[in-house]
Write a protein that holds these residues in place. Structure first.
Motif, PDB file in Angstrom:
ATOM      1  N   GLY A  10      -5.875   7.750   5.151  1.00 15.94           N
ATOM      2  CA  GLY A  10      -6.261   6.752   6.160  1.00 15.94           C
ATOM      3  C   GLY A  10      -7.131   7.295   7.274  1.00 15.94           C
ATOM      4  N   SER A  11      -7.315   8.632   7.328  1.00 10.84           N
ATOM      5  CA  SER A  11      -8.296   9.176   8.279  1.00 10.84           C
ATOM      6  C   SER A  11      -9.664   8.651   7.855  1.00 10.84           C
ATOM      7  CB  SER A  11      -8.327  10.712   8.224  1.00 10.84           C
ATOM      8  OG  SER A  11      -7.096  11.256   8.640  1.00 10.84           O
ATOM      9  N   ASN A  12     -10.523   8.325   8.843  1.00 12.06           N
ATOM     10  CA  ASN A  12     -11.860   7.884   8.428  1.00 12.06           C
ATOM     11  C   ASN A  12     -12.987   8.465   9.294  1.00 12.06           C
ATOM     12  OD1 ASN A  12     -11.736   6.348  10.732  1.00 12.06           O
ATOM     13  ND2 ASN A  12     -11.515   4.399   9.699  1.00 12.06           N
ATOM     14  N   CYS A  13     -12.653   9.378  10.195  1.00  9.49           N
ATOM     15  CA  CYS A  13     -13.695  10.012  10.999  1.00  9.49           C
ATOM     16  C   CYS A  13     -13.789  11.499  10.679  1.00  9.49           C
ATOM     17  CB  CYS A  13     -13.427   9.818  12.481  1.00  9.49           C
ATOM     18  SG  CYS A  13     -13.372   8.096  12.974  1.00  9.49           S
ATOM     19  N   ASP A  14     -13.054  11.941   9.659  1.00  3.70           N
ATOM     20  CA  ASP A  14     -13.020  13.371   9.332  1.00  3.70           C
ATOM     21  C   ASP A  14     -14.403  13.890   8.934  1.00  3.70           C
ATOM     22  OD1 ASP A  14     -11.753  11.442   7.346  1.00  3.70           O
ATOM     23  OD2 ASP A  14     -12.431  13.013   5.969  1.00  3.70           O
ATOM     24  N   SER A  52      -4.246   6.712  10.109  1.00  6.07           N
ATOM     25  CA  SER A  52      -3.371   7.535   9.288  1.00  6.07           C
ATOM     26  C   SER A  52      -2.129   6.742   8.876  1.00  6.07           C
ATOM     27  CB  SER A  52      -2.973   8.814  10.037  1.00  6.07           C
ATOM     28  OG  SER A  52      -2.326   8.503  11.240  1.00  6.07           O
ATOM     29  N   TYR A  53      -1.808   6.827   7.603  1.00  7.86           N
ATOM     30  CA  TYR A  53      -0.652   6.116   7.027  1.00  7.86           C
ATOM     31  C   TYR A  53      -0.678   4.630   7.379  1.00  7.86           C
ATOM     32  CZ  TYR A  53       1.033  10.808   6.115  1.00  7.86           C
ATOM     33  OH  TYR A  53       1.136  12.093   5.682  1.00  7.86           O
ATOM     34  N   ARG A  58       4.137   2.689  13.976  1.00  8.19           N
ATOM     35  CA  ARG A  58       3.343   2.817  15.206  1.00  8.19           C
ATOM     36  C   ARG A  58       2.191   3.743  14.862  1.00  8.19           C
ATOM     37  NH1 ARG A  58       8.341   4.108  16.671  1.00  8.19           N
ATOM     38  NH2 ARG A  58       7.789   6.302  16.628  1.00  8.19           N
ATOM     39  N   THR A  59       1.100   3.659  15.610  1.00  7.36           N
ATOM     40  CA  THR A  59      -0.021   4.554  15.337  1.00  7.36           C
ATOM     41  C   THR A  59       0.423   6.009  15.490  1.00  7.36           C
ATOM     42  OG1 THR A  59      -0.730   4.423  17.639  1.00  7.36           O
ATOM     43  CG2 THR A  59      -1.763   2.893  16.100  1.00  7.36           C
ATOM     44  N   GLY A  60       0.192   6.790  14.464  1.00  9.31           N
ATOM     45  CA  GLY A  60       0.509   8.222  14.535  1.00  9.31           C
ATOM     46  C   GLY A  60       1.962   8.566  14.256  1.00  9.31           C
ATOM     47  N   ALA A  61       2.824   7.560  14.130  1.00 10.05           N
ATOM     48  CA  ALA A  61       4.268   7.821  14.031  1.00 10.05           C
ATOM     49  C   ALA A  61       4.658   8.536  12.742  1.00 10.05           C
ATOM     50  CB  ALA A  61       5.057   6.517  14.156  1.00 10.05           C
ATOM     51  N   ILE A  62       3.983   8.191  11.650  1.00  8.92           N
ATOM     52  CA  ILE A  62       4.334   8.799  10.365  1.00  8.92           C
ATOM     53  C   ILE A  62       3.604  10.130  10.194  1.00  8.92           C
ATOM     54  CG2 ILE A  62       4.522   8.406   7.863  1.00  8.92           C
ATOM     55  CD1 ILE A  62       5.896   6.152   9.219  1.00  8.92           C
ATOM     56  N   ALA A  63       2.350  10.153  10.638  1.00  4.77           N
ATOM     57  CA  ALA A  63       1.525  11.363  10.474  1.00  4.77           C
ATOM     58  C   ALA A  63       2.162  12.591  11.109  1.00  4.77           C
ATOM     59  CB  ALA A  63       0.134  11.134  11.072  1.00  4.77           C
ATOM     60  N   ARG A  64       2.866  12.379  12.194  1.00  7.69           N
ATOM     61  CA  ARG A  64       3.436  13.535  12.901  1.00  7.69           C
ATOM     62  C   ARG A  64       4.460  14.301  12.066  1.00  7.69           C
ATOM     63  NH1 ARG A  64       8.558  12.333  16.634  1.00  7.69           N
ATOM     64  NH2 ARG A  64       8.650  14.581  16.412  1.00  7.69           N
TER      65      ARG A  64
END
Lengths: 231, 80
Positions: A10-14, A52-53, A58-64
């Motif tokens: 789900g990253s799209n600016c990498d 991401s995910y 929540r935004t960033g909650a799973i990625a962490r």
């Protein structure tokens, strides 16, 4: 200088970050997959924007909780330089590597446009190429950029000078109209207390070449290179 | 055992979604609305041996992942 750009599902600016660091600035870049644990000897970790995910929960909650984030947490604790852009900022907040949290934009809209920002501090690895009080143009593209922190935490953030960028008008003044998302204290970018981890909502990688309408973002990446050269 | 976890923004924080929903309800003609708060409901099925163990785990799930303690609160409800 060797940079590592993290890729989550789900990253799209990498690839934008890789392009600017490698093709525009001539730096070494490796990509780091979220399932990996090795940081491959990079000197700076970039957490790029995206969803991401799927922004689930929540935004960033799973990625962490991804394997790479455990390594990045240890890297940051050892003084390693980490920068989170947009969703990367949200991940750093969820991971507790930066104080505060993000809420829905006050206007309940996804905002995608250029904003003006005021550089609040320049004696940091992220901002040494800017001038104090400089007004810069960077684009934002987010739905959850409304920064909040608990009163005590906010007080500490202000007192320690952890705010590096604030949304402002073209003259560098903070007004209600110049705050696009309702962020507390017009906060657009902060560091941790140690000064080696930074998060910001605007996208410097989308403003690093003349064809994109602004080259102000390049100064941020050049600051990192400058800081590394003198480390 | 089935559990529902309700996650909402902390009372002091401006809930922009709740506010917009309230205005929409009022524009539909509904009167006397004091406040609307929007949150999320998470349903979890567990097969722990005891209620105490279930509660303890749910509490930890909320603290670690389901709610962000900076901006959210949570309520846990258990049903057999």
């Amino acid at each position: 200088m060797k940079f590592g750009v993290v890729i989550f599902p789900g990253s799209n600016c990498d690839q934008d970050c890789v392009h600017v660091l490698k093709d525009v600035l001539g730096q070494g870049v490796v990509t780091l997959w979220h399932q990996e644990t090795s940081l491959k000897g990079v000197k700076c970790v970039v957490l790029p924007g995206g969803f991401s995910y799927g922004d689930y929960l929540r935004t960033g909650a799973i990625a962490r909780f991804s394997p790479i984030m455990q390594s990045i947490g240890a890297f940051a604790k050892d003084g390693g330089v980490v920068i989170g852009i947009c969703n990367g900022f949200q991940i750093l907040l969820e991971a507790g590597l930066l104080p505060g949290a993000m809420m829905r934009n006050a206007g309940l809209r996804f905002i995608c446009r250029f904003v003006t920002l005021r550089v609040e501090r320049t004696e940091t690895p992220f901002t040494n190429r800017f001038r104090q009080g400089q007004v810069i143009r960077l684009p934002i593209a987010h739905n959850e950029g409304n920064y909040v922190a608990e009163p005590e935490a906010l007080k500490a953030i202000r007192q320690r000078g952890q705010v590096l960028f604030r949304y402002c008008d073209a003259n560098g003044e903070l007004t209600d109209d110049s705050n696009p998302n309702g962020s507390t204290d017009a906060i657009a970018g902060i560091t941790n207390t140690a000064g080696n981890v930074m998060g910001l909502m605007p996208h410097p990688e989308r403003a690093s070449e003349p064809a994109l309408g602004s080259v102000d973002g390049r100064l941020l990446f050049e600051s990192l290179i400058e800081a590394h050269a003198h480390a | 055992m089935k559990a529902t976890v309700a996650v909402t923004l902390k009372p002091g924080l401006l809930d922009v979604q709740g506010k917009a929903t309230q205005q929409a309800l009022e524009s539909l003609g509904f009167k006397g609305i004091k406040q609307v708060r929007v949150g999320k409901l998470i349903e979890i099925e567990l097969n722990h041996a005891t209620v105490a163990a279930t509660k303890r785990d749910l509490e930890r799930m909320c603290q670690k992942l389901l709610a962000n303690p900076v901006v959210e609160t949570y309520r846990i409800a258990l049903a057999r």
